[in-house]
Design a protein around this motif. Structure first.
Motif, PDB file in Angstrom:
ATOM      1  N   ARG A 109     -24.370 -51.340 -28.148  1.00 30.94           N
ATOM      2  CA  ARG A 109     -24.729 -52.488 -27.309  1.00 30.94           C
ATOM      3  C   ARG A 109     -25.737 -52.020 -26.270  1.00 30.94           C
ATOM      4  O   ARG A 109     -25.662 -50.910 -25.771  1.00 30.94           O
ATOM      5  N   SER A 111     -27.853 -53.789 -22.723  1.00 30.63           N
ATOM      6  CA  SER A 111     -27.952 -54.952 -21.860  1.00 30.63           C
ATOM      7  C   SER A 111     -28.949 -54.688 -20.750  1.00 30.63           C
ATOM      8  O   SER A 111     -29.069 -53.569 -20.252  1.00 30.63           O
ATOM      9  N   HIS A 112     -29.659 -55.732 -20.339  1.00 31.90           N
ATOM     10  CA  HIS A 112     -30.507 -55.669 -19.153  1.00 31.90           C
ATOM     11  C   HIS A 112     -29.710 -56.312 -18.027  1.00 31.90           C
ATOM     12  O   HIS A 112     -29.506 -57.526 -18.021  1.00 31.90           O
ATOM     13  N   HIS A 113     -29.249 -55.507 -17.072  1.00 32.62           N
ATOM     14  CA  HIS A 113     -28.422 -55.989 -15.967  1.00 32.62           C
ATOM     15  C   HIS A 113     -29.316 -56.335 -14.790  1.00 32.62           C
ATOM     16  O   HIS A 113     -30.101 -55.507 -14.330  1.00 32.62           O
ATOM     17  N   ALA A 114     -29.213 -57.551 -14.300  1.00 31.15           N
ATOM     18  CA  ALA A 114     -30.066 -58.009 -13.205  1.00 31.15           C
ATOM     19  C   ALA A 114     -29.514 -57.656 -11.829  1.00 31.15           C
ATOM     20  O   ALA A 114     -30.166 -57.889 -10.824  1.00 31.15           O
ATOM     21  N   GLY A 115     -28.321 -57.082 -11.779  1.00 33.35           N
ATOM     22  CA  GLY A 115     -27.705 -56.802 -10.481  1.00 33.35           C
ATOM     23  C   GLY A 115     -27.060 -58.044  -9.935  1.00 33.35           C
ATOM     24  O   GLY A 115     -26.951 -59.070 -10.603  1.00 33.35           O
ATOM     25  N   SER A 119     -21.886 -56.167  -9.217  1.00 24.91           N
ATOM     26  CA  SER A 119     -22.528 -54.900  -9.531  1.00 24.91           C
ATOM     27  C   SER A 119     -22.242 -53.903  -8.411  1.00 24.91           C
ATOM     28  O   SER A 119     -22.047 -54.262  -7.277  1.00 24.91           O
TER      29      SER A 119
END
Length: 120
Positions: A109, A111-115, A119
């Motif tokens: 997996r 994922s692009h985590h945007a904060g 977080s």
């Protein structure tokens, strides 16, 4: 999708952004991916030893992680092209190691985590 981990001795003379950009372009040419999907991390190592240390060579170890299912020939082509890039970009005597490994499609997996909330 491709994840590139580059461990290198601190004495390596290498334009890291230029090398990564060239490697990302190469990946997009060889496998079904885009430059935007490539991610590279450089990890300088303060301590290293090649052989008995007598030659004083630097070291660069590259691991390219791609999704499983590509042929051995295609992975070997990627390895050969990466070696040629290293030879063109590294400006000091060095030992190179390159491995193309496969990520399990069923369990991998990304994922692009945007904060934001939750977080750390």
């Amino acid at each position: 999708m491709p994840q590139i981990l580059i461990d290198h001795s601190t004495d390596v003379v290498l334009d890291r952004p230029a090398f990564a950009a060239a490697l990302h372009e190469q990946l997009a040419q060889v496998i079904d991916t885009t430059v935007a999907e490539c991610k590279t991390v450089f990890r300088p190592a303060a301590d290293h030893l090649v052989g008995d240390g007598g030659e004083g060579r630097a070291v660069v170890l590259v691991e390219i992680k791609i999704l499983a299912g590509r042929s051995a020939e295609l992975r070997a082509e990627l390895t050969d092209r990466t070696l040629a890039l290293l030879e063109a970009h590294v400006r000091v005597p060095a030992a190179f190691g390159i491995e193309v490994t496969e990520l399990d499609r069923a369990t991998y997996r990304f994922s692009h985590h945007a904060g934001g909330p939750g977080s750390s």
